[in-house]
Design a protein around this motif. Structure first.
Motif, PDB file in Angstrom:
ATOM      1  N   GLN A   1      -1.035   8.885  -7.049  1.00  0.00           N
ATOM      2  CA  GLN A   1      -1.912   9.854  -7.716  1.00  0.00           C
ATOM      3  C   GLN A   1      -3.002   9.126  -8.504  1.00  0.00           C
ATOM      4  O   GLN A   1      -2.818   7.975  -8.939  1.00  0.00           O
ATOM      5  CB  GLN A   1      -1.103  10.749  -8.644  1.00  0.00           C
ATOM      6  N   ALA A   2      -4.094   9.803  -8.695  1.00  0.00           N
ATOM      7  CA  ALA A   2      -5.173   9.243  -9.506  1.00  0.00           C
ATOM      8  C   ALA A   2      -4.645   8.847 -10.881  1.00  0.00           C
ATOM      9  O   ALA A   2      -3.844   9.565 -11.484  1.00  0.00           O
ATOM     10  CB  ALA A   2      -6.302  10.260  -9.644  1.00  0.00           C
ATOM     11  N   GLY A   3      -5.086   7.695 -11.341  1.00  0.00           N
ATOM     12  CA  GLY A   3      -4.599   7.158 -12.603  1.00  0.00           C
ATOM     13  C   GLY A   3      -3.406   6.236 -12.453  1.00  0.00           C
ATOM     14  O   GLY A   3      -3.026   5.558 -13.415  1.00  0.00           O
ATOM     15  N   GLY A   4      -2.804   6.227 -11.274  1.00  0.00           N
ATOM     16  CA  GLY A   4      -1.643   5.398 -11.033  1.00  0.00           C
ATOM     17  C   GLY A   4      -2.003   3.963 -10.693  1.00  0.00           C
ATOM     18  O   GLY A   4      -3.170   3.572 -10.716  1.00  0.00           O
TER      19      GLY A   4
ATOM     20  N   GLY B   1       0.813  -1.197   0.000  1.00  0.00           N
ATOM     21  CA  GLY B   1       0.000   0.000   0.000  1.00  0.00           C
ATOM     22  C   GLY B   1       0.855   1.258   0.000  1.00  0.00           C
ATOM     23  O   GLY B   1       2.079   1.198   0.120  1.00  0.00           O
ATOM     24  N   GLY B   2       0.211   2.400  -0.161  1.00  0.00           N
ATOM     25  CA  GLY B   2       0.935   3.654  -0.165  1.00  0.00           C
ATOM     26  C   GLY B   2       0.105   4.762  -0.759  1.00  0.00           C
ATOM     27  O   GLY B   2      -1.113   4.626  -0.916  1.00  0.00           O
ATOM     28  N   LEU B   3       0.780   5.853  -1.063  1.00  0.00           N
ATOM     29  CA  LEU B   3       0.138   7.028  -1.641  1.00  0.00           C
ATOM     30  C   LEU B   3       0.433   7.054  -3.137  1.00  0.00           C
ATOM     31  O   LEU B   3       1.580   6.935  -3.554  1.00  0.00           O
ATOM     32  CB  LEU B   3       0.671   8.293  -0.975  1.00  0.00           C
TER      33      LEU B   3
ATOM     34  N   ASP C   1     -10.944   4.939  -4.370  1.00  0.00           N
ATOM     35  CA  ASP C   1     -10.313   3.671  -4.016  1.00  0.00           C
ATOM     36  C   ASP C   1      -9.540   3.766  -2.705  1.00  0.00           C
ATOM     37  O   ASP C   1      -9.015   2.762  -2.214  1.00  0.00           O
ATOM     38  CB  ASP C   1      -9.354   3.209  -5.121  1.00  0.00           C
ATOM     39  N   THR C   2      -9.455   4.956  -2.155  1.00  0.00           N
ATOM     40  CA  THR C   2      -8.761   5.142  -0.885  1.00  0.00           C
ATOM     41  C   THR C   2      -9.444   4.341   0.212  1.00  0.00           C
ATOM     42  O   THR C   2     -10.644   4.475   0.453  1.00  0.00           O
ATOM     43  CB  THR C   2      -8.736   6.634  -0.507  1.00  0.00           C
TER      44      THR C   2
ATOM     45  N   THR D   1      -3.908   5.158  -0.403  1.00  0.00           N
ATOM     46  CA  THR D   1      -4.438   6.512  -0.515  1.00  0.00           C
ATOM     47  C   THR D   1      -4.204   7.014  -1.931  1.00  0.00           C
ATOM     48  O   THR D   1      -3.070   6.996  -2.416  1.00  0.00           O
ATOM     49  CB  THR D   1      -3.760   7.451   0.492  1.00  0.00           C
ATOM     50  N   VAL D   2      -5.273   7.434  -2.564  1.00  0.00           N
ATOM     51  CA  VAL D   2      -5.192   7.925  -3.938  1.00  0.00           C
ATOM     52  C   VAL D   2      -5.531   9.409  -3.922  1.00  0.00           C
ATOM     53  O   VAL D   2      -6.630   9.808  -3.532  1.00  0.00           O
ATOM     54  CB  VAL D   2      -6.161   7.169  -4.860  1.00  0.00           C
TER      55      VAL D   2
END
Length: 125
Positions: free
Chosen positions: A11-14, A7-9, A88-89, A122-123
């Motif tokens: 950006q949207a689309g990633g 998991g992690g942070l 999705d977060t 987290t997104v």
């Protein structure tokens, strides 16, 4: 024991790939599921796969974006998540039940007895 990671942070689309490593599990075929829980929401089933013969099933809302796979040699199940969205977060969990086979009905959290501790995804928008 089940341990999630990856998991992690993002950006949207990633994309992210989560791993679920099992230790001390019996030999055999049984279902391993992926779930998530966002703050203030109920836990929802995403996918499941049979440890040995695969045959994955997905919730409709992740079809085409999420893929689950199993590596028996590594006792690991993966959840590949593409085109991630802020919604999705959540905390993502894997779960297993030795008496269960993966099917569309096996996406309910109540079908599973063994759970990992979860990994945060987290997104950002």
């Amino acid at each position: 024991q089940l341990v999630e990671s990856g998991g992690g942070l993002v950006q949207a689309g990633g994309s992210l790939r989560l791993s679920c490593v099992a230790s001390g599990w019996p030999v055999g075929d049984y279902a391993i599921g992926w779930f998530r829980q966002a703050p203030g929401k109920e836990r929802e089933g995403l996918s499941c796969i049979n440890r040995r013969d695969n045959d994955p099933h997905y919730a409709d809302f992740v079809k085409g974006r999420f893929t689950t796979s199993s590596d028996r040699a590594k006792n690991t199940v993966y959840l590949q998540m593409n085109n991630l969205k802020p919604e999705d977060t959540a905390v993502y969990y894997c779960a297993a039940d030795f008496m269960l086979r993966c099917s569309p009905e096996a996406l309910s959290e109540y079908e599973y007895d063994y759970w990992g501790q979860g990994t945060q995804v987290t997104v950002s928008s």
